[in-house]
Design an enzyme around this catalytic site. Structure first.
Site, PDB file in Angstrom:
ATOM      1  N   GLU A  69       0.525  -0.769   0.141  1.00 38.19           N
ATOM      2  CA  GLU A  69       0.192  -0.034   0.208  1.00 38.19           C
ATOM      3  C   GLU A  69       0.900   1.194   0.145  1.00 38.19           C
ATOM      4  OE1 GLU A  69      -3.234   0.576  -0.094  1.00 38.19           O
ATOM      5  OE2 GLU A  69      -3.545   2.361   1.012  1.00 38.19           O
ATOM      6  N   ASP A  70       2.120   1.177   0.376  1.00 31.94           N
ATOM      7  CA  ASP A  70       2.266   2.738   0.989  1.00 31.94           C
ATOM      8  C   ASP A  70       3.705   2.573   0.614  1.00 31.94           C
ATOM      9  OD1 ASP A  70       0.505   3.019   2.449  1.00 31.94           O
ATOM     10  OD2 ASP A  70       2.000   3.072   4.740  1.00 31.94           O
TER      11      ASP A  70
END
Ligand code: MN
Length: 702
Positions: free
Chosen positions: A76-77
């Site tokens: 996700e990051d």
């Protein structure tokens, strides 16, 4: 400040060395990946995954869950692909991380509150492996514990989501401790004043009640000792959010709620629970109707305990829960209790195990109790809601559908009109086949067109009763109106031959005949004619009362427009296309089947006016018509592709293709091609003929 070394030490109490090292590796990978990123608090980002892993270590979760916890924000990051994680840490861990990321991406906030329960189910249906949920819950727990650093608005959004989605999920999984922490932290963030107020009141009340609590506790302990029963007695405290909910939901005053004294007695085995029950009922009078045996009949989430309420001294109500240590574990940690117990190998925790499974069984309807933990993990990998899918409407509403449902089922679930007029669909914004089974979490959008009609082929793939019923109904109506239409044309054609027409026949005459046929409406008669149940020729003569007096003038053929619909079909044996000479065969109940004039299958009835009718093609005939071609050609590489591109070049469409090798040199290819008419077919054949090595092209007909 927790460190990976400290965690590794803790892990080595219940995991093997290799496994601990894998967790370490995942940690260092995450540290690298998040390098330079900071949390809102200013700490290095990797402290968050480390804390999440620590929470899971408290539950004694397995090494793969811990690795997934370390890596849970990497996709996700940091933009690292799932494939990269798979190469590094294997498929299972990559799948877990991917599952957690998908849950993180789900946007709960914009959706209606009433949908919260569906969201919980959807979240669980999306996670194919229960560990995804456990990692996600741990992630959320750490975020809730560190909520203060966030701005007020963001804090409230996360708190609301936690109360609406994650606390109920923890509850479904029987994870009482996690649920209580979610609720109290969420309550505090949403309503800081109320939370502080209740907390103060609870503290004050506890001070006042201390003496009474001690007295009851003493007398309970004494009572057990007299009967020679080993057991721990402890006072229970209600959590703040629980008190708040009771005050609001049941409109009770704070004092009323606090005036109940609650105790728990934990013992070694099930037998003892019932002995304790007898002992305390002997000590104080039980309140009738309040006894509950959740040991014999556990709650859906696996919770087990005996509940009873007693009249204490001076009539104070005392709530008592009696359970074994295993049940206590289960009540606090739910599904996670399984992992917590896995390590103690001397005493096989069969009971807990079975109850963990019972929960799974209740919610998942799973079959057998698992023998070992590996099997257990395997069995929780399947869908948590195996029979349902949850999808979004474009406006964010969630629809629950049975597994295997397609966009057509979805369309009918939204509204009958949407189903009836649907022509295409977009799944997650991309055009997709209407027959594609839907996946949980997808957004489905139906493309509809006014005047569109259900397709009989839909009946082959819809799974919901609603869709099936409505498609059938719509088709029936459609078939009726099309039969009426065709019937009217057939009747008028014959009447025209007698120099008459339906609208020139006196109404009384028509009525008399309907009466004679025991029909109600003229439409019923026309439908019968269209379906082939009644002969237009016979009906026409009766309407005109011309018993063989004069023959009709030669009737011209009936023109086929291609829009007759369900009551008209094209014979499979001879596959006529516009431009071919044709006849219609009326078969009872089925309507009209169009054959080639020289089709062998109808050669015997072709001149019977009650069974066959002369047809022609209307000038503006529309549609796609299949013909079968047989192409003999010299064998060559890429032959199918060559044929396909030739047909394409002539705007034709290949519906079916199959090939036989005659001998090493000659191939015979059977093609089903859809064309508009004979002229179009000629163009297709011309293109095919231009290919090198083509020897012969034949149009196949019976
Ligand atoms: Mn996170």
């Amino acid at each position: 400040m927790p460190s990976i070394d400290a965690l590794a030490d803790r892990l080595s109490t219940y995991l093997g060395n290799d496994q601990v090292n894998l967790v370490r590796r995942a940690y260092f990978y995450a540290e690298q990946a998040h390098d330079g990123q900071r949390r809102r608090s200013g700490e290095a980002y990797v402290t968050h995954p480390l804390a999440v892993a620590n929470i899971l270590a408290d539950m004694h979760m397995d090494h793969q869950s811990l690795m997934a916890a370390m890596l849970h924000d990497v996709i996700e990051d940091t933009g690292i692909a799932k494939e990269a994680l798979q190469a590094q840490f294997g498929e299972t861990v990559a799948e877990l991380v991917d599952g957690v990321s998908k849950l993180t991406q789900m946007n709960f906030e914009t959706k209606a509150e009433a949908q919260a329960e569906n969201f919980q189910k959807m979240a669980m249906a999306m996670a194919r492996d229960i560990r995804v949920i456990l990692v996600k819950l741990a992630d959320r727990l750490h975020n809730m514990r560190t909520l203060e650093v966030l701005s007020g608005e963001k804090r409230r959004r996360i708190a609301k989501e936690t109360l609406e989605i994650y606390a109920p999920i923890a509850n479904r999984l029987g994870m009482h401790n996690v649920r209580v922490e979610f609720e109290d932290l969420g309550f505090k963030a949403m309503h800081p004043m109320r939370s502080a107020l209740i907390q103060r009141a609870v503290r004050r009340a506890r001070g006042n009640r201390k003496e009474i609590v001690n007295k009851i506790e003493e007398s309970l302990s004494h009572c057990l000792a007299v009967d020679g029963i080993q057991g721990d007695v402890c006072g229970r405290q209600k959590h703040l959010y629980g008190i708040y909910k009771k005050m609001r939901g049941k409109r009770r005053a704070f004092n009323e709620i606090m005036d109940v004294y609650a105790f728990r007695i934990v013992v070694d085995k099930v037998d003892t629970c019932y002995r304790v029950l007898g002992a305390v009922h002997n000590l104080y009078k039980p309140l009738p109707g309040r006894f509950k045996d959740y040991i014999a009949i556990p709650k859906a989430n696996g919770y087990q305990s005996l509940h009873t309420t007693l009249f204490g001294m001076h009539g104070v109500p005392i709530e008592i829960q009696i359970r074994t240590r295993e049940m206590e574990e289960m009540a606090n940690n739910g599904i996670a209790a399984h992992w917590l117990y896995k390590s103690s190998d001397d005493e096989q925790p069969k009971g807990t195990h079975a109850r963990a499974r019972q929960w799974v069984k209740g919610v998942l309807e799973m079959q057998q109790r698992a023998g070992n933990s590996l099997e257990f993990i395997e069995s929780v990998k399947i869908d948590l809601f195996p029979d349902e899918v949850y999808v979004f409407t474009p406006k964010g509403r969630i629809m629950e559908l049975p597994k295997g449902s397609t966009a057509v089922d979805f369309a009918y679930a939204v509204h009958t009109d949407v189903g009836n007029s649907c022509i295409a669909c977009r799944i997650n914004r991309r055009l997709a086949p209407l027959s594609e089974p839907l996946q949980s979490g997808s957004t489905v959008e139906i493309v509809s067109a006014p005047g569109a009609r259900p397709n009989p082929a839909w009946l082959n793939f819809v799974v919901t009763g609603k869709a099936r019923t409505h498609i059938r109904h719509a088709l029936k109506l459609q078939r009726r109106s099309e039969s009426i239409n065709l019937g009217e044309r057939l009747l008028n054609k014959v009447l025209n031959g007698f120099d008459s027409a339906l609208d020139r026949i006196p109404v009384e005459r028509v009525q008399a005949m309907l009466h004679e046929y025991r029909l109600e409406l003229i439409e019923d008669l026309l439908e019968d004619i269209g379906l082939g149940n009644r002969m237009a020729y016979v009906v026409a003569r009766r309407l005109l009362s011309t018993e063989g007096e004069h023959l009709p003038s030669p009737e011209g053929p009936l023109a086929i427009r291609g829009t007759e619909g369900l009551v008209l079909s094209y014979a499979k044996c001879c596959t006529p296309i516009p431009g071919d000479p044709i006849v219609g065969h009326l078969s009872a109940g089925k309507g009209m089947v169009v054959h080639l004039e020289n089709c062998r299958n109808i050669s015997e009835i072709r001149h019977n006016p009650e069974k066959c009718i002369q047809l022609s093609w209307a000038k503006d005939v529309t549609g796609e018509f299949n013909v079968e071609l047989r192409v003999e050609l010299e064998h060559q590489r890429g032959l199918i592709a060559l044929l396909a591109s030739s047909v394409n070049a002539a705007d034709g469409n290949i519906e079916k293709i199959s090939m036989d090798e005659r001998d090493g040199r000659i191939s015979v290819v059977q093609l089903v091609v859809s064309v508009h008419d004979r002229v179009h077919l000629a163009r297709v054949i011309k293109k095919l003929r231009a290919l090198t090595g083509v020897i012969r092209i034949t149009r196949m007909r019976a």
